[in-house]
Design a protein around this motif. Structure first.
Motif, PDB file in Angstrom:
ATOM      1  N   PRO A 153      53.020  38.351  61.121  1.00  0.00           N
ATOM      2  CA  PRO A 153      54.371  37.760  60.986  1.00  0.00           C
ATOM      3  C   PRO A 153      54.451  36.598  60.002  1.00  0.00           C
ATOM      4  CG  PRO A 153      53.881  38.219  63.279  1.00  0.00           C
ATOM      5  CD  PRO A 153      52.604  38.457  62.533  1.00  0.00           C
ATOM      6  N   ASN A 154      53.353  35.858  59.845  1.00  0.00           N
ATOM      7  CA  ASN A 154      53.389  34.699  58.953  1.00  0.00           C
ATOM      8  C   ASN A 154      52.905  35.016  57.546  1.00  0.00           C
ATOM      9  OD1 ASN A 154      50.675  35.077  59.646  1.00  0.00           O
ATOM     10  ND2 ASN A 154      50.209  32.887  59.460  1.00  0.00           N
ATOM     11  N   GLY A 183      48.536  28.620  52.456  1.00  0.00           N
ATOM     12  CA  GLY A 183      47.229  28.099  52.094  1.00  0.00           C
ATOM     13  C   GLY A 183      46.148  29.138  51.914  1.00  0.00           C
ATOM     14  N   PHE A 184      46.464  30.422  52.054  1.00  0.00           N
ATOM     15  CA  PHE A 184      45.419  31.445  51.935  1.00  0.00           C
ATOM     16  C   PHE A 184      46.045  32.788  51.587  1.00  0.00           C
ATOM     17  CE2 PHE A 184      42.846  34.874  53.780  1.00  0.00           C
ATOM     18  CZ  PHE A 184      41.628  34.618  53.169  1.00  0.00           C
ATOM     19  N   SER A 185      45.360  33.524  50.713  1.00  0.00           N
ATOM     20  CA  SER A 185      45.805  34.867  50.358  1.00  0.00           C
ATOM     21  C   SER A 185      44.605  35.802  50.336  1.00  0.00           C
ATOM     22  CB  SER A 185      46.483  34.880  48.980  1.00  0.00           C
ATOM     23  OG  SER A 185      47.676  34.141  48.995  1.00  0.00           O
ATOM     24  N   ARG A 186      44.857  37.041  50.717  1.00  0.00           N
ATOM     25  CA  ARG A 186      43.826  38.067  50.680  1.00  0.00           C
ATOM     26  C   ARG A 186      44.397  39.295  49.988  1.00  0.00           C
ATOM     27  NH1 ARG A 186      39.195  40.206  52.684  1.00  0.00           N
ATOM     28  NH2 ARG A 186      39.219  42.390  53.333  1.00  0.00           N
ATOM     29  N   THR A 187      43.610  39.886  49.095  1.00  0.00           N
ATOM     30  CA  THR A 187      44.025  41.077  48.365  1.00  0.00           C
ATOM     31  C   THR A 187      43.059  42.206  48.678  1.00  0.00           C
ATOM     32  OG1 THR A 187      44.818  39.624  46.608  1.00  0.00           O
ATOM     33  CG2 THR A 187      44.709  41.966  46.112  1.00  0.00           C
ATOM     34  N   ALA A 206      38.975  41.180  49.431  1.00  0.00           N
ATOM     35  CA  ALA A 206      38.366  39.859  49.297  1.00  0.00           C
ATOM     36  C   ALA A 206      39.488  38.833  49.262  1.00  0.00           C
ATOM     37  CB  ALA A 206      37.535  39.780  48.019  1.00  0.00           C
ATOM     38  N   ASN A 207      39.126  37.556  49.346  1.00  0.00           N
ATOM     39  CA  ASN A 207      40.170  36.545  49.244  1.00  0.00           C
ATOM     40  C   ASN A 207      40.662  36.455  47.798  1.00  0.00           C
ATOM     41  OD1 ASN A 207      38.534  34.644  47.771  1.00  0.00           O
ATOM     42  ND2 ASN A 207      37.599  34.003  49.693  1.00  0.00           N
ATOM     43  N   GLU A 208      41.843  35.918  47.620  1.00  0.00           N
ATOM     44  CA  GLU A 208      42.493  35.928  46.317  1.00  0.00           C
ATOM     45  C   GLU A 208      41.671  35.200  45.250  1.00  0.00           C
ATOM     46  OE1 GLU A 208      45.068  36.807  43.346  1.00  0.00           O
ATOM     47  OE2 GLU A 208      44.962  37.646  45.373  1.00  0.00           O
TER      48      GLU A 208
END
Length: 230
Positions: A153-154, A183-187, A206-208
């Motif tokens: 949801p966030n 504060g965080f992104s994952r692709t 992995a993380n962005e």
């Protein structure tokens, strides 16, 4: 194949998949991780119960034939290994320096030794569908997956690219998406397909911060997923 819907974010042309591929090798020279049937007499009872991967050579005729079927189009890329699950009917490549681990609710998983967020995982559920086209259009299915299943949801989801490939009469959809949190992104890349009465999903990401450097490498994993007839 890229969609033109407003909710899609277009990327530049897909980066070329790393082309360093090992020279053709005989089956006897290769090795790979294989999940054998629980009826395999070479496995202990504990191995069967935990259904853990076992490392075997290609001296086994069955393994050699299955491997030949999986890798008939090209050799395993350099710095990758092949995971083949004879029991559940699927196979894929993963980076050779990753190690296997238990990922709740998933059938197999491998992760980077030092960065746990860099990992690949595979799961499946029963289905009466025969092909992913039975689910609906590629754009609608993938949009609903990312927005309603993958994203919390966030998180703000973005879909960058969609591709379809057909191998031995089986259709696969692979797509790139990002989940952005405060504060965080994952692709990640995800590949979905239907076969053997199962709806398979592979996710590798992995993380962005690391994505640009790892994208080509992880795309090899996503594109390698194949369903084996069981």
């Amino acid at each position: 194949m890229a969609a033109s819907h407003g909710w899609l974010t277009s990327l530049p042309n897909q980066l070329a998949v790393a082309s360093s591929v090992v020279n053709h090798r005989s089956a006897a020279a290769a090795s790979f991780v294989v999940r054998a049937s629980s009826t395999d007499a070479s496995l202990t009872e504990k191995d069967c119960l935990r259904r853990r991967q076992v490392l075997v050579g290609l001296s086994s005729l069955t393994a050699a034939l299955s491997w030949a079927n999986f890798a008939s189009a090209e050799d395993v890329p350099e710095n990758f290994r092949a995971f083949v699950d004879f029991t559940d009917g699927y196979a894929y490549y993963y980076p050779s320096d990753w190690r296997d681990f238990d990922y709740m609710g998933h059938d197999s998983a491998f992760k980077d030794r030092f960065a746990a967020l860099q990992h690949v995982r595979v799961s499946f559920i029963p289905t009466e569908k025969k092909d992913i086209h039975d689910l609906g259009s590629m754009e609608e299915v993938i949009f609903n997956l990312v927005k309603n299943i993958y994203a919390a949801p966030n998180q703000i989801p973005s879909i960058y690219e969609m591709q379809e490939r057909t191998v031995d009469g089986k259709n696969y959809w692979t797509f790139e998406y990002e989940l952005e949190s405060p504060g965080f992104s994952r692709t990640a890349f995800a590949t979905i397909a239907i076969g053997n009465g199962r709806y398979y999903t592979l996710v590798v990401g992995a993380n962005e911060r690391r994505w640009t450097r790892l994208r080509n490498k992880l795309k090899v994993v996503a594109d390698s997923f194949n369903i084996l007839d069981i």
